[in-house]
Design a protein around this motif. Structure first.
Motif, PDB file in Angstrom:
ATOM      1  N   HIS A  82     -13.276  -6.833   9.607  1.00 29.50           N
ATOM      2  CA  HIS A  82     -13.994  -5.928  10.518  1.00 29.50           C
ATOM      3  C   HIS A  82     -14.682  -4.819   9.722  1.00 29.50           C
ATOM      4  N   GLY A  83     -13.909  -3.958   9.083  1.00 33.82           N
ATOM      5  CA  GLY A  83     -14.472  -3.070   8.071  1.00 33.82           C
ATOM      6  C   GLY A  83     -14.888  -1.691   8.525  1.00 33.82           C
ATOM      7  N   GLU A  90     -13.553   7.094  -5.543  1.00 34.63           N
ATOM      8  CA  GLU A  90     -14.146   6.795  -6.852  1.00 34.63           C
ATOM      9  C   GLU A  90     -13.180   6.163  -7.837  1.00 34.63           C
ATOM     10  N   THR A  91     -11.956   6.662  -7.930  1.00 31.40           N
ATOM     11  CA  THR A  91     -11.035   6.179  -8.959  1.00 31.40           C
ATOM     12  C   THR A  91     -10.038   5.159  -8.420  1.00 31.40           C
ATOM     13  N   ALA A  92     -10.302   4.631  -7.217  1.00 32.02           N
ATOM     14  CA  ALA A  92      -9.442   3.580  -6.668  1.00 32.02           C
ATOM     15  C   ALA A  92      -9.572   2.312  -7.513  1.00 32.02           C
ATOM     16  N   VAL A  93      -8.458   1.620  -7.673  1.00 25.15           N
ATOM     17  CA  VAL A  93      -8.434   0.347  -8.386  1.00 25.15           C
ATOM     18  C   VAL A  93      -7.807  -0.686  -7.465  1.00 25.15           C
ATOM     19  N   ILE A  94      -8.540  -1.762  -7.196  1.00 22.64           N
ATOM     20  CA  ILE A  94      -8.091  -2.793  -6.262  1.00 22.64           C
ATOM     21  C   ILE A  94      -7.976  -4.108  -7.013  1.00 22.64           C
ATOM     22  N   GLY A  95      -6.807  -4.731  -6.944  1.00 24.56           N
ATOM     23  CA  GLY A  95      -6.561  -5.977  -7.643  1.00 24.56           C
ATOM     24  C   GLY A  95      -7.133  -7.175  -6.916  1.00 24.56           C
ATOM     25  N   ASP A  96      -6.658  -8.351  -7.275  1.00 21.31           N
ATOM     26  CA  ASP A  96      -7.128  -9.597  -6.679  1.00 21.31           C
ATOM     27  C   ASP A  96      -6.392  -9.890  -5.370  1.00 21.31           C
ATOM     28  N   ASP A  97      -7.088 -10.589  -4.469  1.00 22.89           N
ATOM     29  CA  ASP A  97      -6.493 -11.090  -3.213  1.00 22.89           C
ATOM     30  C   ASP A  97      -5.963  -9.976  -2.323  1.00 22.89           C
ATOM     31  N   VAL A  98      -6.624  -8.838  -2.347  1.00 25.66           N
ATOM     32  CA  VAL A  98      -6.240  -7.701  -1.504  1.00 25.66           C
ATOM     33  C   VAL A  98      -6.979  -7.769  -0.173  1.00 25.66           C
ATOM     34  N   THR A  99      -6.301  -7.373   0.904  1.00 24.50           N
ATOM     35  CA  THR A  99      -6.899  -7.364   2.242  1.00 24.50           C
ATOM     36  C   THR A  99      -6.797  -5.967   2.851  1.00 24.50           C
ATOM     37  N   LEU A 100      -7.930  -5.462   3.349  1.00 26.90           N
ATOM     38  CA  LEU A 100      -7.953  -4.210   4.092  1.00 26.90           C
ATOM     39  C   LEU A 100      -8.479  -4.480   5.490  1.00 26.90           C
ATOM     40  N   TYR A 101      -7.888  -3.826   6.479  1.00 30.11           N
ATOM     41  CA  TYR A 101      -8.413  -3.889   7.834  1.00 30.11           C
ATOM     42  C   TYR A 101      -9.212  -2.617   8.130  1.00 30.11           C
ATOM     43  N   HIS A 102      -9.807  -2.560   9.322  1.00 28.68           N
ATOM     44  CA  HIS A 102     -10.726  -1.463   9.621  1.00 28.68           C
ATOM     45  C   HIS A 102     -10.007  -0.115   9.653  1.00 28.68           C
ATOM     46  N   GLY A 103     -10.765   0.926   9.314  1.00 30.52           N
ATOM     47  CA  GLY A 103     -10.243   2.281   9.377  1.00 30.52           C
ATOM     48  C   GLY A 103      -9.334   2.679   8.230  1.00 30.52           C
ATOM     49  N   VAL A 104      -9.251   1.880   7.186  1.00 30.34           N
ATOM     50  CA  VAL A 104      -8.374   2.198   6.055  1.00 30.34           C
ATOM     51  C   VAL A 104      -9.045   3.229   5.151  1.00 30.34           C
ATOM     52  N   GLU A 121      -2.256  -3.291  -6.252  1.00 32.60           N
ATOM     53  CA  GLU A 121      -2.081  -4.461  -7.094  1.00 32.60           C
ATOM     54  C   GLU A 121      -2.346  -5.740  -6.301  1.00 32.60           C
ATOM     55  N   ASN A 122      -2.231  -6.881  -6.962  1.00 25.37           N
ATOM     56  CA  ASN A 122      -2.620  -8.164  -6.375  1.00 25.37           C
ATOM     57  C   ASN A 122      -1.852  -8.462  -5.083  1.00 25.37           C
ATOM     58  N   GLY A 123      -2.570  -8.987  -4.097  1.00 23.43           N
ATOM     59  CA  GLY A 123      -1.942  -9.460  -2.872  1.00 23.43           C
ATOM     60  C   GLY A 123      -1.524  -8.407  -1.886  1.00 23.43           C
ATOM     61  N   VAL A 124      -1.953  -7.176  -2.055  1.00 22.70           N
ATOM     62  CA  VAL A 124      -1.592  -6.090  -1.129  1.00 22.70           C
ATOM     63  C   VAL A 124      -2.370  -6.236   0.176  1.00 22.70           C
ATOM     64  N   VAL A 125      -1.732  -5.902   1.283  1.00 18.99           N
ATOM     65  CA  VAL A 125      -2.375  -5.894   2.604  1.00 18.99           C
ATOM     66  C   VAL A 125      -2.199  -4.507   3.213  1.00 18.99           C
ATOM     67  N   ILE A 126      -3.303  -3.903   3.641  1.00 21.02           N
ATOM     68  CA  ILE A 126      -3.276  -2.567   4.250  1.00 21.02           C
ATOM     69  C   ILE A 126      -3.718  -2.699   5.702  1.00 21.02           C
ATOM     70  N   GLY A 127      -2.865  -2.310   6.645  1.00 17.29           N
ATOM     71  CA  GLY A 127      -3.150  -2.450   8.062  1.00 17.29           C
ATOM     72  C   GLY A 127      -4.169  -1.447   8.571  1.00 17.29           C
ATOM     73  N   ALA A 128      -4.683  -1.716   9.760  1.00 15.67           N
ATOM     74  CA  ALA A 128      -5.760  -0.916  10.357  1.00 15.67           C
ATOM     75  C   ALA A 128      -5.347   0.544  10.508  1.00 15.67           C
TER      76      ALA A 128
END
Length: 251
Positions: A82-83, A90-104, A121-128
């Motif tokens: 959704h997004g 600016e200094t955020a680092v996002i690994g591989d296979d990460v999922t973010l939902y809207h409003g994060v 890190e890899n495989g993290v999921v952040i909820g809406a």
């Protein structure tokens, strides 16, 4: 910058059951559009074309509702579902296979220069609606529940819920349920059914214990009366303990 586009789109099919075709994902998914434009903005930023990188990110924000600073580092197969309202500093680092939902929000807590945004890190999921703030690390495979506010590191495989967020260990039943969800290619908003706020769970446990103690005392008094033992009648009557009402307040 288009090197990983095919696997980025494949990641959408793996994690969104609503995706139907390659063309639909490419043309109708703002998360993909934001990712394409971010890769361009990040490439410009890395070659010290800072204004052009910021302007590209600004255009991306206007078109998609997703704000990613061109200095942020994004890994492979990153998926924003959704997004709308996503903000990545600016200094955020996002690994591989990460999922973010809207409003994060991946935000900072300091005006000082240097590392001030989270590392996922890899495989993290952040909820809406969740906010992950400061130069903390969300370790591999961890999840952040919807609307959580995270200001401390989250261990690998754990789940953070609540405001302020608290880490809870996933039960075996939860792990089995998540394994089945992964087979289906779907994990809804990083929340499972047993991921209640741990403080609320502790209060409910105390209420249940108090209710059981009250019941046993009442049974004891009745048994004493039946045996002819009279309890002190001068003891002041306490208010009625209603555990169900108190439980609703906690919820």
């Amino acid at each position: 910058m288009f090197r990983y586009l095919r696997e980025d789109i494949r990641a959408v099919f793996d994690r969104d059951p609503a995706a139907r075709s390659f063309w639909e994902v490419l043309t109708c998914y703002p998360g993909i559009h934001a990712l394409i434009m971010h890769r361009l903005a990040h490439w410009l930023w890395g070659r010290r074309l800072r204004w052009l990188g910021r302007f590209t990110a600004h255009l991306s924000r206007m078109l998609t509702g997703i704000e990613i600073h061109p200095g942020a580092t994004v890994g492979r197969r990153f998926f924003i579902d959704h997004g709308m309202g996503v903000v990545i500093g600016e200094t955020a680092v996002i690994g591989d296979d990460v999922t973010l939902y809207h409003g994060v929000t991946l935000g900072g807590t300091s005006w000082n220069k240097g590392k001030r945004h989270p590392t996922l890190e890899n495989g993290v999921v952040i909820g809406a609606g969740a906010m992950v703030l400061g130069p903390i690390t969300i370790s591999a495979g961890a999840k952040v529940g919807s609307n959580a506010v995270v200001t401390k590191p989250v261990p690998a495989g754990a789940t953070a819920v609540g405001n302020p967020a608290r880490n809870i260990e996933n039960s075996e039943q939860t792990r089995q349920r998540e394994a089945q969800a992964e087979k289906l290619g779907f994990s809804a908003y990083a929340v499972a059914r047993d991921q209640d706020d741990p403080v609320a769970k502790a209060i409910h446990a105390l209420l249940d214990h108090a209710a059981e103690t009250d019941r046993r005392l009442a049974s004891l008094v009745r048994e004493l009366d039946a045996q002819g033992v009279k309890c002190d009648q001068d003891v002041q009557q306490a208010d009625i303990f209603d555990s169900k009402y108190l439980g609703k307040i906690v919820d």
